[in-house]
Structures are given as C-alpha cells and as structure tokens.
Motif scaffolding. Sequence first.
Motif, PDB file in Angstrom:
ATOM      1  N   ARG A 251     -74.314  29.816 -23.805  1.00 56.15           N
ATOM      2  CA  ARG A 251     -74.882  31.082 -23.314  1.00 56.15           C
ATOM      3  C   ARG A 251     -76.300  31.377 -23.793  1.00 56.15           C
ATOM      4  O   ARG A 251     -77.083  31.957 -23.054  1.00 56.15           O
ATOM      5  CB  ARG A 251     -73.978  32.248 -23.725  1.00 56.15           C
ATOM      6  CG  ARG A 251     -72.617  32.198 -23.066  1.00 56.15           C
ATOM      7  CD  ARG A 251     -71.808  33.365 -23.514  1.00 56.15           C
ATOM      8  NE  ARG A 251     -72.376  34.599 -22.996  1.00 56.15           N
ATOM      9  CZ  ARG A 251     -71.813  35.339 -22.052  1.00 56.15           C
ATOM     10  NH1 ARG A 251     -70.692  34.959 -21.531  1.00 56.15           N
ATOM     11  NH2 ARG A 251     -72.377  36.441 -21.641  1.00 56.15           N
ATOM     12  N   TRP A 252     -76.636  31.002 -25.023  1.00 58.80           N
ATOM     13  CA  TRP A 252     -77.912  31.478 -25.575  1.00 58.80           C
ATOM     14  C   TRP A 252     -78.813  30.406 -26.186  1.00 58.80           C
ATOM     15  O   TRP A 252     -80.033  30.558 -26.170  1.00 58.80           O
ATOM     16  CB  TRP A 252     -77.649  32.553 -26.650  1.00 58.80           C
ATOM     17  CG  TRP A 252     -76.935  33.741 -26.141  1.00 58.80           C
ATOM     18  CD1 TRP A 252     -77.407  34.649 -25.227  1.00 58.80           C
ATOM     19  CD2 TRP A 252     -75.609  34.175 -26.495  1.00 58.80           C
ATOM     20  NE1 TRP A 252     -76.462  35.607 -25.001  1.00 58.80           N
ATOM     21  CE2 TRP A 252     -75.352  35.355 -25.766  1.00 58.80           C
ATOM     22  CE3 TRP A 252     -74.633  33.685 -27.350  1.00 58.80           C
ATOM     23  CZ2 TRP A 252     -74.149  36.049 -25.855  1.00 58.80           C
ATOM     24  CZ3 TRP A 252     -73.442  34.373 -27.452  1.00 58.80           C
ATOM     25  CH2 TRP A 252     -73.202  35.541 -26.709  1.00 58.80           C
ATOM     26  N   VAL A 253     -78.227  29.381 -26.787  1.00 58.46           N
ATOM     27  CA  VAL A 253     -79.073  28.456 -27.572  1.00 58.46           C
ATOM     28  C   VAL A 253     -79.778  27.451 -26.652  1.00 58.46           C
ATOM     29  O   VAL A 253     -79.144  26.672 -25.958  1.00 58.46           O
ATOM     30  CB  VAL A 253     -78.242  27.704 -28.639  1.00 58.46           C
ATOM     31  CG1 VAL A 253     -79.119  26.729 -29.409  1.00 58.46           C
ATOM     32  CG2 VAL A 253     -77.608  28.700 -29.590  1.00 58.46           C
ATOM     33  N   GLU A 254     -81.102  27.515 -26.676  1.00 61.95           N
ATOM     34  CA  GLU A 254     -81.897  26.658 -25.809  1.00 61.95           C
ATOM     35  C   GLU A 254     -82.362  25.415 -26.554  1.00 61.95           C
ATOM     36  O   GLU A 254     -82.415  25.413 -27.781  1.00 61.95           O
ATOM     37  CB  GLU A 254     -83.143  27.418 -25.339  1.00 61.95           C
ATOM     38  CG  GLU A 254     -82.815  28.639 -24.530  1.00 61.95           C
ATOM     39  CD  GLU A 254     -84.057  29.283 -23.932  1.00 61.95           C
ATOM     40  OE1 GLU A 254     -85.170  28.949 -24.366  1.00 61.95           O
ATOM     41  OE2 GLU A 254     -83.888  30.123 -23.036  1.00 61.95           O
ATOM     42  N   ALA A 255     -82.746  24.410 -25.763  1.00 61.26           N
ATOM     43  CA  ALA A 255     -83.367  23.236 -26.370  1.00 61.26           C
ATOM     44  C   ALA A 255     -84.773  23.642 -26.818  1.00 61.26           C
ATOM     45  O   ALA A 255     -85.388  24.522 -26.240  1.00 61.26           O
ATOM     46  CB  ALA A 255     -83.431  22.114 -25.364  1.00 61.26           C
ATOM     47  N   LYS A 256     -85.238  22.989 -27.870  1.00 61.56           N
ATOM     48  CA  LYS A 256     -86.568  23.296 -28.415  1.00 61.56           C
ATOM     49  C   LYS A 256     -87.610  22.476 -27.659  1.00 61.56           C
ATOM     50  O   LYS A 256     -87.382  21.297 -27.397  1.00 61.56           O
ATOM     51  CB  LYS A 256     -86.555  22.892 -29.889  1.00 61.56           C
ATOM     52  CG  LYS A 256     -87.636  23.467 -30.717  1.00 61.56           C
ATOM     53  CD  LYS A 256     -87.400  23.037 -32.140  1.00 61.56           C
ATOM     54  CE  LYS A 256     -88.599  23.318 -32.997  1.00 61.56           C
ATOM     55  NZ  LYS A 256     -88.424  22.754 -34.333  1.00 61.56           N
ATOM     56  N   TYR A 257     -88.740  23.075 -27.328  1.00 60.90           N
ATOM     57  CA  TYR A 257     -89.806  22.289 -26.678  1.00 60.90           C
ATOM     58  C   TYR A 257     -91.184  22.746 -27.090  1.00 60.90           C
ATOM     59  O   TYR A 257     -91.314  23.763 -27.711  1.00 60.90           O
ATOM     60  CB  TYR A 257     -89.667  22.341 -25.157  1.00 60.90           C
ATOM     61  CG  TYR A 257     -90.061  23.639 -24.511  1.00 60.90           C
ATOM     62  CD1 TYR A 257     -91.313  23.784 -23.927  1.00 60.90           C
ATOM     63  CD2 TYR A 257     -89.195  24.725 -24.481  1.00 60.90           C
ATOM     64  CE1 TYR A 257     -91.672  24.976 -23.327  1.00 60.90           C
ATOM     65  CE2 TYR A 257     -89.549  25.908 -23.878  1.00 60.90           C
ATOM     66  CZ  TYR A 257     -90.800  26.035 -23.303  1.00 60.90           C
ATOM     67  OH  TYR A 257     -91.157  27.217 -22.713  1.00 60.90           O
TER      68      TYR A 257
END
Lengths: 257, 239
Positions: A251-257
């Motif tokens: 739901r909330w944790v995105e990949a880092k970029y």
Amino acid sequence: MTSFNHLFRVMWRPKFRSMNQLLFFNLLAVVVTMVYQIWRRGFAQLEMISTVTIWGSIFGFVAFVLLARQNEQVVISDTYRLLPTSDTKLYLANLGTSLVALLYVGVIQVILLAVGTAMSGNIIRMWLQLNIHMSAAAWHDLAFYGTSAVLWGIVVALWAWAVITLIHFGTNTISAFLPNVQQRIIKVVLAIILTGVLLRFLTWFAELESKLYAAFTGIASVLEGGVWFDLLGLVVVVIVVATANIVMMHRWVEAKY
Amino acid sequence: MTEAIDITNLNYRRNTKQILTNVTLQLNPGKIVGLLGENGAGKTTLMRLIAGLAKGEKGTIAVHGQTTAATRRAFVSFSEALQGFRPGDKLSQIRDFYALAYPDFSAKKYLDLITFLQIDDDQKLATLSKGTREKFIIALTLSREAAVYLLDEPFSGIDSMSRKRIISSIIRWKQDSATMVISDHYVSEIAALLDEVVIIKDHTICTHKRSDQIRREFGLGIEAFYESVYEGDISDDQF
C-alpha cells in the motif's frame, strides 16, 4: 507473471555469490590462524575446534548482517519491485532466499568443524569416546536440544529480519505523510520510536505467552513442552510481522529512485 | 478495443505535496507517445505509477485492462536504472537475471540490440560510461516483448552518437502493436519519433494531441508547440 521458482532463483544468485565471497574470507582466516598455531606450537599441539568455532561465529554473524542489508535493499529496489509478481511472493522469496543462504553458511561451518575435528579435534574426540555409550534417554535429550537449537536459530533469524523490515517500512510509511523537510532526521527519530514501541509490544507478548502456557498446563515454560510453546509463540510473531510488512509494501512503501 | 493505457482521475500526493491532480489519459496500442514537461512536472512519477512502483495513488490505472500493480507490470517494460545490481556484476549476469525473471524476454532481440548498440556484455557494470549504461538499459528494456514500454528520459546526459543509436534502435525494435511512452524535456531529440504528445503542466495533463494535429491546427512543430504551451502563448481554450 514471474513464477515463484524463477523469483527464488533470481534472488538466490546474488546472495549465494556474496555468501561464497564471505566464506572464502572465513576459510582464509581459519587457514592463517592454523598456520600461525603450527608455527607457534607445532602440529602435535594444533587445536582446530576453537579456531573454526570462533571464526565461524564471527563470519556467521557477518553473514546474518549482510543478508539483512540485502533484504532491505531488495524490497526498495526498482529492479526487484518491477518484477511481475505479487508483493507477497516477492517478500517471501526474499526472506526465503536469505534463510537458505544463512543455512548454507551454517552447513559449511559444520563441514569445516568436521574437517577440523578430523584434523586435530582431541577434545571432541575424547568427548565422543566417553559418551558413545550414552543411554537412550541421553541420546533423546541430545537430539531434542540439537533440533530445538536449529529451529530456534531459524525462527530467531526470520524474526530479526522481519522486525528490521518492519522498522524500515514503518519509518518509510509514516515519513511519506510528513512534509519533505529534514527527512533524514525524521526517519532516524521515527526508527528509534518504532523500535521502542516494538520492544514494549514484544515484552508484553512474551509475558502473555508465558501466562497462557502456565494457565493451560499449570507449569512454567522451561520444560520440553514449554520450549515448543515459546517457539510457536515466536512463529506467530514472525507471521504477524511479515503480514504487516507485506501490507505496508503493497500500500505505501515505494521503491527508492 | 482495449486501450494500452487507461488512467482515470488519478491523484497522487507525497510528503504533503500534491504531485499529480486529476490525471485522465487514454493511449491506444501501437503509438509512440512523448510525455513532455519541465523538471519536476511529474513525468517520472506518472511513469512509476503506471509501472506500479509508486504507491498510495487515488484513481484507476489500467494497462491492457489490468488494474492491479502486479498484473500491470507483466505488460510493462520500464527503463530502470539497474540499482538492484552490484557494480561488479557483469552485463551478462544482468541479462541472465532478465531472462529468468521476465517470461517475455527475448534472447535473440537482446543479442541483436547489443550488437547494434555496440555493447560488449562481458564488461562489468561499474566500467560502463554513462552513454553505454543508458544504451544497455535501452537494450534490456526493448528486449522484452512487452505491450507497453516506458522510457524515462533515455537521452539525459549522453552524447549525440549514442542518442542517434538509441533512437534508431527504438524505431527498429519496437513491435507495431506495442505502445511506447518516452518522457523528456529535450523535445528536439525525439520530436520526429512521436505519434502523439502529452504535456504535463501544473500537476496535471494539460494537453494530449496527435503530432499531425499539432502541425495542422497550430502550424507548429512539436518543440515549438511544447514551448508555447509552457510560456502561455497557447491558452487552455485553444486546446
């Protein structure tokens, strides 16, 4: 969609490579120590058991930390988050491959220990000669403590990795709803608060589990049954924490970029 | 006909900041679409939302009718920065990862692409120049037989020869039925490629037009049109 089998294999390869690199240095450390011992005391006085055990413990811990780091890198990396698979499969494959990698390091340590014993393990050989005629009950105890130690090791490793991810994901999730200023400081503070909350919860859970066991059996959880009950309690904690991680990842944790 | 990409009322907010507002967009299969906008306009965020990498959006995103992030990803080939690999990894190891992880990865297409782009996949990732790294990313992205390709600023900071090769590879290896979205703010590089243009401004899509329509209706090239939109020379009423 990527099958679980293929997912497992792509995640296993980099971990296997880094564990092999680590084991190379482990072996190097053992050999250098052995050469030093032979030079100092001669081959007759060589004792490899403690050398292998000490280096094995150090490198085993390093392996555990490296795998924890790799776990966290995988779950926030575009490379893995782009794979056409569910978050549940991705998370479980990540945790599963780390566990297999740690077991692989453990098996290699056992082999090294066996080789060390065969080369010059006077203490172990004497112990085996004395105890070879142990009673059935004693062998049962040995098997019980051996099995429960391995199982406890596995569950504690899974628990520690799941809790590290929980703190990581919890911090990311909460910070995503806060203003984009001083994010680094905010994340450190959040991680400390979350760790505190988590420790309190786990203490409460351990007490609750002891009370439950005592209520059902009327005895304290130090005997055989208690060991399994405690283990079951920890397995429940691992399942709950892993589920919370998967939900946050979805739901909330995105990949880092 | 199912749209390649169908986005309805998409809103995305992060760190209390609105990044995309009421984005609605439909893209048909087979088109090359330029996603244009200044730095920070939300181009990368929109692509990451389509690929299921950004989370917490409101609204719906469908790729070939698939609305969940996991099923959308099966149709999407996204040009990712290879951050999941170690600097010491060989390009052939990265190829093996792709071949195993993506069922639609074509080894033949990969071989043709790296030959055309002059990449030696025996090299290590850390030894690549920026241009070669970008070419390798394009080779991996196009090696998948995907329905939708998302190329996020594929020409940033690379020399003109590499740019030309990348553009040629896009023309040559994109399947006719596949949709390709290319984000950039250097419009001149990609203008000739584009069938359609989508411009993001003020956190939303301010216009979506066919290239021939832009030339016919406004008498402008794509680059001039884009600049006019941003400088306010073309008002919203004229869309």
